[in-house]
Scaffold this active site. Structure first.
Site, PDB file in Angstrom:
ATOM      1  N   ARG A  50       0.849  -1.196   0.000  1.00  0.00           N
ATOM      2  CA  ARG A  50       0.000   0.000   0.000  1.00  0.00           C
ATOM      3  C   ARG A  50       0.881   1.241   0.000  1.00  0.00           C
ATOM      4  O   ARG A  50       1.178   1.811   1.055  1.00  0.00           O
ATOM      5  CB  ARG A  50      -0.914  -0.013   1.230  1.00  0.00           C
ATOM      6  N   ASP A  52       2.066   5.018  -0.201  1.00  0.00           N
ATOM      7  CA  ASP A  52       1.437   6.230   0.318  1.00  0.00           C
ATOM      8  C   ASP A  52       1.202   7.255  -0.786  1.00  0.00           C
ATOM      9  O   ASP A  52       1.683   7.106  -1.907  1.00  0.00           O
ATOM     10  CB  ASP A  52       2.320   6.858   1.396  1.00  0.00           C
ATOM     11  N   TYR A 111      12.580  -1.233  -2.830  1.00  0.00           N
ATOM     12  CA  TYR A 111      12.279   0.173  -3.049  1.00  0.00           C
ATOM     13  C   TYR A 111      13.563   0.915  -3.398  1.00  0.00           C
ATOM     14  O   TYR A 111      14.657   0.530  -2.984  1.00  0.00           O
ATOM     15  CB  TYR A 111      11.692   0.803  -1.790  1.00  0.00           C
ATOM     16  N   ARG A 198      11.247   5.778   3.994  1.00  0.00           N
ATOM     17  CA  ARG A 198      11.383   7.233   3.986  1.00  0.00           C
ATOM     18  C   ARG A 198      12.110   7.740   5.234  1.00  0.00           C
ATOM     19  O   ARG A 198      12.867   8.709   5.164  1.00  0.00           O
ATOM     20  CB  ARG A 198      10.009   7.883   3.839  1.00  0.00           C
TER      21      ARG A 198
END
Length: 246
Positions: A50, A52, A111, A198
């Protein structure tokens, strides 16, 4: 009822995230509406992760069940047609067994966080990178990143809104490389905590600036306290690159 695995690329800028929500357009809703336009069926797209609001994907994966069988290429082309002009596209489609699940069958996710490290702001890459105009020491960032590889309690590196029952995670990879004026942070794990990548990026850039040391990162990890880690880097630099399956 055939099940299809879809590999998806999207620009996260106009969306509130992957998951369908009431406060704005989502990638999931765009795909579900496009599938309805194609086959007239109200379907559920189950994503591997999911992402963001504002986060991009080059290799998101979802699965969907359709009542009637279609060639995988037809499913890909038809849904892509009905997705226009939204910045979402299915890059691959395949028929998979009924027990395949985009989220729970995944064995790894990768990522990439991109930092544009130069004085001038981005023009061509606007919305795709985090612009950090202060010179960053890539070697120092890589040295600190090495401390975080492996299994740790990453409570300091997750959002306070994270709903995961445990903050124990295993990072298989955390590499920091420089390509000209771009610094890439590549992170791989079976799964991640909310905002983990992040926060890792935000913390490592403090090391790159010389404001933090390797020891500071180690102490933040051991503290298991969100207030002890660095800031949450902005979403536009983050991209889900790949989801792997056995």
């Amino acid at each position: 009822m055939p099940r299809y695995k879809l590999t998806i690329e999207y620009d996260g800028a106009p969306f509130v995230g992957w998951q369908r929500q009431d406060n704005g357009p989502s990638v999931q809703a765009a795909l579900e509406e496009a599938a309805f336009a194609f086959c007239g069926e109200r379907v559920a797209m189950h994503g591997a992760g999911r992402t963001d609001a504002g986060v991009h994907a080059a290799g998101q994966v979802a699965h969907v069940d359709l009542e009637h069988a279609h060639d995988a290429g037809t499913v890909q082309a038809a849904i892509n047609f009905h997705l226009k002009p939204q910045p979402v596209v299915i890059t691959e489609a395949a028929v998979v067994p009924a027990d395949f699940h985009a989220r729970f069958s995944a064995t790894a996710r990768r990522y990439r966080y991109l930092i544009l490290n130069r004085r001038a702001p981005p023009a061509l890459d606007r919305g795709r990178v985090w612009h950090v105009p202060v010179a960053l020491d890539r070697n120092a960032m890589a040295g600190a990143a090495a401390l975080l590889v492996g299994r740790h309690d990453f409570n300091s590196f997750r959002s306070t809104a994270c709903q995961a029952a445990s903050s124990l995670k295993t990072l298989d990879r955390l590499d920091v490389t420089r390509h000209g004026d771009r610094i890439a942070i590549d992170v791989a794990a079976r799964s991640f905590l909310h905002n983990q990548v992040r926060i890792l990026a935000g913390t490592l850039q403090l090391v790159g600036r010389g404001q933090w040391t390797r020891r500071d990162v180690e102490q933040a990890l051991l503290a298991r306290d969100r207030t002890r880690a660095g800031p949450t880097a902005p979403p536009q630099g983050l991209c889900l690159m790949e989801v792997r399956y056995d």
